[in-house]
Each structure stands twice: as structure tokens, then as C-alpha cells.
Design a protein around this motif. Structure first.
Motif, PDB file in Angstrom:
ATOM      1  N   PRO A  32       0.807  -1.234   0.000  1.00 20.56           N
ATOM      2  CA  PRO A  32       0.000   0.000   0.000  1.00 20.56           C
ATOM      3  C   PRO A  32       0.839   1.282   0.000  1.00 20.56           C
ATOM      4  O   PRO A  32       0.581   2.204   0.767  1.00 20.56           O
ATOM      5  N   ILE A  33       1.835   1.370  -0.859  1.00 22.73           N
ATOM      6  CA  ILE A  33       2.752   2.513  -0.818  1.00 22.73           C
ATOM      7  C   ILE A  33       2.014   3.842  -0.967  1.00 22.73           C
ATOM      8  O   ILE A  33       2.259   4.777  -0.209  1.00 22.73           O
ATOM      9  N   GLU A  34       1.107   3.927  -1.918  1.00 21.96           N
ATOM     10  CA  GLU A  34       0.420   5.212  -2.119  1.00 21.96           C
ATOM     11  C   GLU A  34      -0.415   5.584  -0.890  1.00 21.96           C
ATOM     12  O   GLU A  34      -0.395   6.742  -0.457  1.00 21.96           O
ATOM     13  N   ALA A  61       5.513  11.308  -7.107  1.00 19.21           N
ATOM     14  CA  ALA A  61       5.953  10.303  -8.086  1.00 19.21           C
ATOM     15  C   ALA A  61       5.083   9.055  -8.036  1.00 19.21           C
ATOM     16  O   ALA A  61       4.657   8.541  -9.084  1.00 19.21           O
ATOM     17  N   VAL A  62       4.805   8.569  -6.837  1.00 26.11           N
ATOM     18  CA  VAL A  62       3.993   7.354  -6.697  1.00 26.11           C
ATOM     19  C   VAL A  62       2.567   7.595  -7.188  1.00 26.11           C
ATOM     20  O   VAL A  62       2.015   6.794  -7.949  1.00 26.11           O
ATOM     21  N   LYS A  63       1.983   8.715  -6.788  1.00 31.10           N
ATOM     22  CA  LYS A  63       0.596   9.025  -7.177  1.00 31.10           C
ATOM     23  C   LYS A  63       0.489   9.180  -8.700  1.00 31.10           C
ATOM     24  O   LYS A  63      -0.412   8.622  -9.335  1.00 31.10           O
ATOM     25  N   TYR A  69       0.492   4.796 -14.924  1.00 26.10           N
ATOM     26  CA  TYR A  69       1.112   3.508 -15.241  1.00 26.10           C
ATOM     27  C   TYR A  69       0.956   2.544 -14.057  1.00 26.10           C
ATOM     28  O   TYR A  69       1.946   2.143 -13.445  1.00 26.10           O
ATOM     29  N   PRO A  70      -0.246   2.149 -13.730  1.00 27.31           N
ATOM     30  CA  PRO A  70      -0.467   1.343 -12.528  1.00 27.31           C
ATOM     31  C   PRO A  70       0.274   0.007 -12.536  1.00 27.31           C
ATOM     32  O   PRO A  70       0.601  -0.522 -11.484  1.00 27.31           O
TER      33      PRO A  70
END
Length: 165
Positions: A32-34, A61-63, A69-70
């Protein structure tokens, strides 16, 4: 202090379980990084200005990556999976620490190798030095239970050798 083989095995097992749980928990956090970054952003004032800037950069960057590019997050899914698989490798020493002492040695080598990876790949990937040190802390934290378990396994191994001679 003279410990019985059973006591040595029990002590080694406790440290191995501690390591395995740590590996699994560390891996789970890769999923669950985001969401984790969103929580950090809601508490951004708790961090130093340098850390605030770094966290903001990472969150953006993650969002952005997840939105556009999921499929790239599949890489962190594999990272989480790898942590669990590595934890499974310690079932051997958990069952018989002396016989599988090589797995403990492998783990300690892996912990030491975190340092060159962080200090070589970190600058190439533009990772700030303070975060490279955070990454290195996993090697330091990981080697402690491994080394303690290794010491107990060596003592157990010695007792087993003495018993057969």
C-alpha cells in the motif's frame, strides 16, 4: 553459561521467528505505498524540512505513476512477495538451526550486501544519502537476530559434534 541443546535451539528459534516476522511485515508495507504516503502527507509537519521535501517528491511520483502507469506497482508487489519467500527460507534453520546454519550465514551476507547496493544504486537513482542510510538500517537490524541465532546454532553444532565423538 551452559545451555542444554533444547535451550540453545529454543533461543535460536526465537531470534529466527523475530527475523521472519520482520521480513514479512517489511514486505507487506510494499503493497500500500500510495496509501502509506498519503498518511505521511497528512502528517507532513511532523517531519524535518529535508524529509518533507523528500516525502512530497516520493508521494507525487507514486501518485502520478499509479494514475498513469499502474502496472509499474506490480514491481513492488513482487518486492513484497520476495520478502515473504525469503522469510520462508528460514524454516530450515527454524526446524534445525545447526544443520541449516548456512541459511543464517546467507542471511548475514545478504544484510551486509545491502550497504554496497544502497551506496552504489542510491546515487544512480538519485536517492538522498539520508535515505540510503535508512535503507542500510535494514541490514543492521536484520543482521542482529541472524547473528544471535547463528551463535546459538554454532554452540548447538559444537554440542552435537562432541556428543558423536
Amino acid at each position: 553459561m551452559n545451555l542444554t541443546p533444547t535451550q540453545l535451539k529454543t533461543k535460536a528459534r526465537r531470534w529466527i521467528i523475530f527475523l521472519m516476522v520482520g521480513l514479512i511485515l517489511s514486505g507487506i508495507t510494499a503493497f500500500p505505498i500510495e496509501s502509506e504516503m498519503a498518511v505521511a502527507m497528512h502528517n507532513i509537519d511532523a517531519f524535518s524540512p529535508t524529509m518533507q521535501q523528500w516525502l512530497t517528491t516520493i508521494y507525487t511520483a507514486v501518485k502520478t505513476t499509479n494514475a498513469q502507469y499502474p502496472y509499474l506497482s506490480y514491481g513492488t508487489d513482487w518486492l513484497a512477495f520476495a520478502h515473504a519467500v525469503i522469510a520462508l527460507a528460514f524454516i530450515g534453520p527454524l526446524r534445525d538451526p545447526a544443520r541449516n546454519i548456512w541459511v543464517l550465514q546467507f542471511g548475514m551476507i545478504a544484510c551486509v550486501l545491502i550497504f554496497p547496493l544502497a551506496f552504489i544504486a542510491g546515487p544512480i537513482r538519485h536517492i538522498p544519502q539520508f535515505w540510503q542510510l535508512v535503507d542500510c538500517s535494514f541490514g543492521v537490524i536484520g543482521i542482529i537476530p541472524l547473528y544471535v541465532a547463528y551463535r546459538y546454532a554454532r554452540r548447538l553444532e559444537t554440542l552435537q559434534i562432541l556428543k558423536t565423538t
